[in-house]
Scaffold this motif. Structure first.
Motif, short mmCIF file in Angstrom:
data_model
loop_
_atom_site.label_atom_id
_atom_site.label_comp_id
_atom_site.label_asym_id
_atom_site.label_seq_id
_atom_site.Cartn_x
_atom_site.Cartn_y
_atom_site.Cartn_z
N SER A 37 -46.54 62.66 -46.03
CA SER A 37 -46.45 62.50 -47.48
C SER A 37 -45.17 61.75 -47.88
CB SER A 37 -46.49 63.86 -48.17
OG SER A 37 -45.40 64.65 -47.77
N LEU A 38 -44.69 60.93 -46.96
CA LEU A 38 -43.47 60.14 -47.18
C LEU A 38 -42.28 61.02 -47.55
CD1 LEU A 38 -44.96 57.03 -49.02
CD2 LEU A 38 -44.55 57.34 -46.56
N ASN A 39 -42.26 62.23 -46.98
CA ASN A 39 -41.15 63.18 -47.15
C ASN A 39 -40.89 63.57 -48.60
OD1 ASN A 39 -40.49 63.43 -44.34
ND2 ASN A 39 -39.70 61.35 -44.48
N CYS A 40 -41.96 63.58 -49.42
CA CYS A 40 -41.77 64.05 -50.79
C CYS A 40 -41.38 65.54 -50.73
CB CYS A 40 -42.99 63.81 -51.65
SG CYS A 40 -44.47 64.66 -51.14
N ILE A 41 -40.61 65.96 -51.70
CA ILE A 41 -40.01 67.30 -51.67
C ILE A 41 -40.82 68.26 -52.54
CG2 ILE A 41 -37.94 68.63 -52.21
CD1 ILE A 41 -36.32 66.11 -51.55
N ALA A 42 -41.37 69.29 -51.89
CA ALA A 42 -42.08 70.34 -52.61
C ALA A 42 -41.07 71.31 -53.22
CB ALA A 42 -43.01 71.08 -51.64
N ALA A 43 -41.53 72.14 -54.16
CA ALA A 43 -40.63 73.05 -54.86
C ALA A 43 -39.89 73.98 -53.91
CB ALA A 43 -41.42 73.86 -55.89
N ALA A 44 -40.61 74.58 -52.95
CA ALA A 44 -39.95 75.49 -52.01
C ALA A 44 -38.91 74.77 -51.17
CB ALA A 44 -41.00 76.15 -51.11
N ARG A 63 -17.70 69.12 -41.62
CA ARG A 63 -16.99 68.09 -42.37
C ARG A 63 -17.92 67.23 -43.22
NH1 ARG A 63 -12.18 70.15 -41.82
NH2 ARG A 63 -11.38 70.13 -39.72
N VAL A 64 -19.17 67.03 -42.74
CA VAL A 64 -20.07 66.11 -43.44
C VAL A 64 -21.51 66.57 -43.25
CG1 VAL A 64 -20.29 64.51 -41.49
CG2 VAL A 64 -20.61 63.66 -43.79
N GLY A 65 -22.32 66.30 -44.27
CA GLY A 65 -23.76 66.53 -44.18
C GLY A 65 -24.48 65.22 -44.38
N ILE A 66 -25.46 64.96 -43.56
CA ILE A 66 -26.25 63.73 -43.64
C ILE A 66 -27.70 64.14 -43.84
CG2 ILE A 66 -27.00 61.67 -42.39
CD1 ILE A 66 -24.40 61.97 -40.70
N ILE A 67 -28.39 63.47 -44.76
CA ILE A 67 -29.80 63.74 -44.97
C ILE A 67 -30.59 62.48 -44.64
CG2 ILE A 67 -29.68 63.22 -47.45
CD1 ILE A 67 -31.82 65.44 -47.83
N THR A 68 -31.69 62.67 -43.94
CA THR A 68 -32.54 61.57 -43.52
C THR A 68 -33.99 62.03 -43.59
OG1 THR A 68 -32.87 59.90 -41.80
CG2 THR A 68 -32.43 62.15 -41.05
N GLY A 69 -34.91 61.12 -43.39
CA GLY A 69 -36.33 61.45 -43.40
C GLY A 69 -37.00 61.02 -42.12
N LYS A 70 -37.94 61.82 -41.67
CA LYS A 70 -38.70 61.48 -40.46
C LYS A 70 -39.81 60.51 -40.84
CE LYS A 70 -40.88 63.61 -36.52
NZ LYS A 70 -41.20 64.86 -35.85
N GLY A 71 -40.08 59.55 -39.98
CA GLY A 71 -41.15 58.60 -40.23
C GLY A 71 -40.68 57.35 -40.92
N GLY A 77 -39.53 61.25 -53.27
CA GLY A 77 -39.19 61.99 -54.48
C GLY A 77 -39.87 63.34 -54.51
N ALA A 78 -40.13 63.85 -55.71
CA ALA A 78 -40.78 65.16 -55.85
C ALA A 78 -42.25 65.07 -55.44
CB ALA A 78 -40.66 65.63 -57.29
N ASP A 79 -42.79 66.18 -55.01
CA ASP A 79 -44.20 66.26 -54.64
C ASP A 79 -45.03 66.35 -55.91
OD1 ASP A 79 -46.72 66.79 -53.69
OD2 ASP A 79 -46.04 68.21 -52.17
N LEU A 80 -45.49 65.22 -56.43
CA LEU A 80 -46.23 65.19 -57.69
C LEU A 80 -47.61 65.82 -57.56
CD1 LEU A 80 -45.25 61.62 -58.95
CD2 LEU A 80 -44.21 63.83 -59.50
N LYS A 81 -48.21 65.76 -56.38
CA LYS A 81 -49.50 66.41 -56.17
C LYS A 81 -49.36 67.92 -56.35
CE LYS A 81 -51.51 62.99 -53.11
NZ LYS A 81 -52.01 62.70 -51.76
N GLU A 82 -48.29 68.49 -55.84
CA GLU A 82 -48.04 69.91 -56.00
C GLU A 82 -47.86 70.25 -57.49
OE1 GLU A 82 -45.13 72.99 -53.84
OE2 GLU A 82 -44.08 71.59 -55.16
#
Length: 88
Positions: A37-44, A63-71, A77-82
Motif C-alpha cells: 500500500s506504498l507504506n501508507c500509515i494506518a491509525a494504529a 543520537r538519531v532516528g531515521i525513518i524509511t519505507g520498504k519497497g 501518507g495516511a491510509d485513506l481507504k481505512e
C-alpha cells in the motif's frame, strides 16, 4: 554477533507494519513495512510511530532516528481507504 543495546526502557511494542532496527548503538532505524500500500500509515501505526518518537526523545543512548519505507515508496501518507471504511 550484533552489539547488545542497553536502554533505560525497552522500545515500545510495534506491529509487523513497523520495523525497528539499530544499525549502530546510537541510531534507531524505523522502517514502514506496508509496501503493498506504498507504506501508507494506518491509525494504529500512527500511534506506534508516536510512541517510538517519544521513546527516542527520552532515550539518552540514542543520537538519531531515521525513518524509511520498504519497497518502492517511502510513504503515501495516511491510509485513506481505512478512513473511508470508518465513515461507513
Amino acid at each position: 554477533m550484533p552489539p547488545q543495546h542497553t536502554f533505560t526502557k525497552p522500545p515500545p511494542p510495534v506491529s509487523s507494519n513497523t520495523l525497528l532496527s539499530f544499525p549502530t548503538p546510537q541510531i534507531l532505524l524505523v522502517t514502514l513495512n506496508r509496501p503493498e500500500s506504498l507504506n501508507c500509515i494506518a491509525a494504529a501505526q500512527n500511534w506506534e510511530l508516536h510512541a517510538i518518537w517519544e521513546w527516542l526523545d527520552a532515550e539518552p543512548s540514542l543520537r538519531v532516528g531515521i525513518i524509511t519505507g520498504k519497497g518502492r515508496a517511502f510513504c503515501a501518507g495516511a491510509d485513506l481507504k481505512e478512513e473511508q471504511e470508518e465513515e461507513r
